[in-house]
Design an enzyme around this catalytic site. Structure first.
Site, PDB file in Angstrom:
ATOM      1  N   LYS A   1      73.089  27.207 -25.668  1.00  0.00           N
ATOM      2  CA  LYS A   1      71.683  26.769 -25.732  1.00  0.00           C
ATOM      3  C   LYS A   1      71.229  26.956 -27.317  1.00  0.00           C
ATOM      4  CE  LYS A   1      70.432  27.299 -20.801  1.00  0.00           C
ATOM      5  NZ  LYS A   1      70.051  28.203 -19.851  1.00  0.00           N
TER       6      LYS A   1
ATOM      7  N   GLN B   1      67.508  34.073 -18.956  1.00  0.00           N
ATOM      8  CA  GLN B   1      68.787  33.257 -18.381  1.00  0.00           C
ATOM      9  C   GLN B   1      68.997  34.116 -17.059  1.00  0.00           C
ATOM     10  OE1 GLN B   1      70.718  31.021 -19.796  1.00  0.00           O
ATOM     11  NE2 GLN B   1      71.834  31.027 -17.451  1.00  0.00           N
TER      12      GLN B   1
ATOM     13  N   ASP C   1      61.622  26.234 -19.000  1.00  0.00           N
ATOM     14  CA  ASP C   1      62.553  25.966 -17.859  1.00  0.00           C
ATOM     15  C   ASP C   1      61.682  25.385 -16.643  1.00  0.00           C
ATOM     16  OD1 ASP C   1      65.200  26.495 -18.026  1.00  0.00           O
ATOM     17  OD2 ASP C   1      64.922  28.410 -17.586  1.00  0.00           O
TER      18      ASP C   1
END
Ligand code: NAD
Length: 282
Positions: free
Chosen positions: A52, A96, A119
């Protein structure tokens, strides 16, 4: 033989478009910034986070990295998120997953400001998606829709069979297929007639996490097969939830694993973050 959908190539195209958007923002002195938080040392998570960060760099975005030890306290993590929520120079916050077991995942995701939740996991964004309002869309689900659109595979009126009902993939992709006027059947581990349902699917999205689960006898001729699964086999190789070799002749189109859905997820994450930065300038 069906068309092989090259997710890597489509993701690269999107990233080129995003580079231009980043340049435009920079001309206005806005530096699109993603804050990435990793707790612990899970090797898979470390790889995801590193990918990422590399992708941010590639499109010219700034990424801030917070790598915290495994024993980080929940309130320490909550304070960090609060701080990032308040920073005007941060447009996206990503924690994460999975988190260590002593940290309550839901509490953490709830703390992220919905306007920075790139997200798309905050209940506000999930709710907005389900009632068709503007929201950050979960990246894998959004990536699948983009993959279909950019491959000129229409969704409208098609019978879409989704296998898996997770909050991360199955549910949001079902909502998005519905939004695109598909007729959606959601299947899960308690579905009793999965094979028959799959055989009716014009589009099948497999997101269950079982290697090579969908086989040629389960699909109809010409079906579009989207494979979300990432399964590591004992020999170290990675495979999807669809038996690619067995299905590719019968399918109308199929995504490979790797280089299918995976690269799209990251491209959509960048897209969300840049969209966040663009909203900030309004
Ligand atoms: P999950 O374990 O949270 O959910 C799996 C779902 O599949 C559940 O809803 C379950 O009911 C269903 N299921 C399990 N066994 C089944 C069966 N035999 N028949 C029908 N349904 C069944 O998984 P997830 O987080 O949604 O991930 C699914 C897969 O996608 C995993 O392999 C994961 O690694 C992968 N994934 C890939 C990406 C990407 O970017 N490509 C992103 C997220 C997840």
């Amino acid at each position: 033989m069906g068309k092989i959908i090259n997710g890597k190539q489509i993701a690269d195209e999107i990233k080129e478009e995003l580079k231009e958007k980043v340049k435009k923002l920079q001309e206005k002195e806005i530096e699109p910034t993603l804050a990435v938080i990793l707790v612990g040392e899970d090797p898979a998570s470390q790889i995801y986070v590193s990918n990422k960060k590399k992708a941010c760099e590639y499109v010219g975005m700034r990424s801030l990295s917070y790598e915290l030890p495994e024993d980080t306290r929940e309130d320490t993590l909550l304070s960090l998120i609060k701080e990032l929520n308040n920073r005007e120079d941060v447009h996206g916050i990503l924690v994460q997953l999975p988190l260590p077991s002593h940290i309550e995942e839901e509490k953490i995701l709830m703390m992220i400001a919905p306007e920075k939740d790139v997200d798309g996991f905050h209940p506000m964004n999930v709710g907005a998606l389900s009632i068709g309002k503007k929201a950050f869309l979960p990246c894998t689900a959004a990536g699948i829709i983009e993959l279909l659109k950019r491959s000129n595979l229409s969704i409208e009126g098609k019978h879409c069979v989704v296998i898996g009902r997770s909050n991360i993939v199955g549910k949001p992709v079902s909502m998005l297929l519905l939004r695109e006027n598909g007729t959606v059947t959601m299947c899960h581990s308690r579905t009793t007639n999965l094979k028959e349902l799959c055989q009716q699917g014009d589009i099948i999205v497999a997101a269950l996490g079982k290697p090579n689960f969908v086989t040629a006898d389960m699909i109809k001729h010409g079906a579009v097969l989207i494979d979300v699964g990432i399964n590591r086999l004992e020999n170290g190789k990675v495979c999807g939830d669809i038996d690619f070799e067995g299905c590719k002749e019968k399918a109308g189109a199929i995504t490979p694993v790797p280089r299918g859905v995976g690269p799209m997820t990251i491209a959509m994450l960048l897209y969300n973050c840049i969209q966040g930065a663009e909203q900030g300038e309004e």
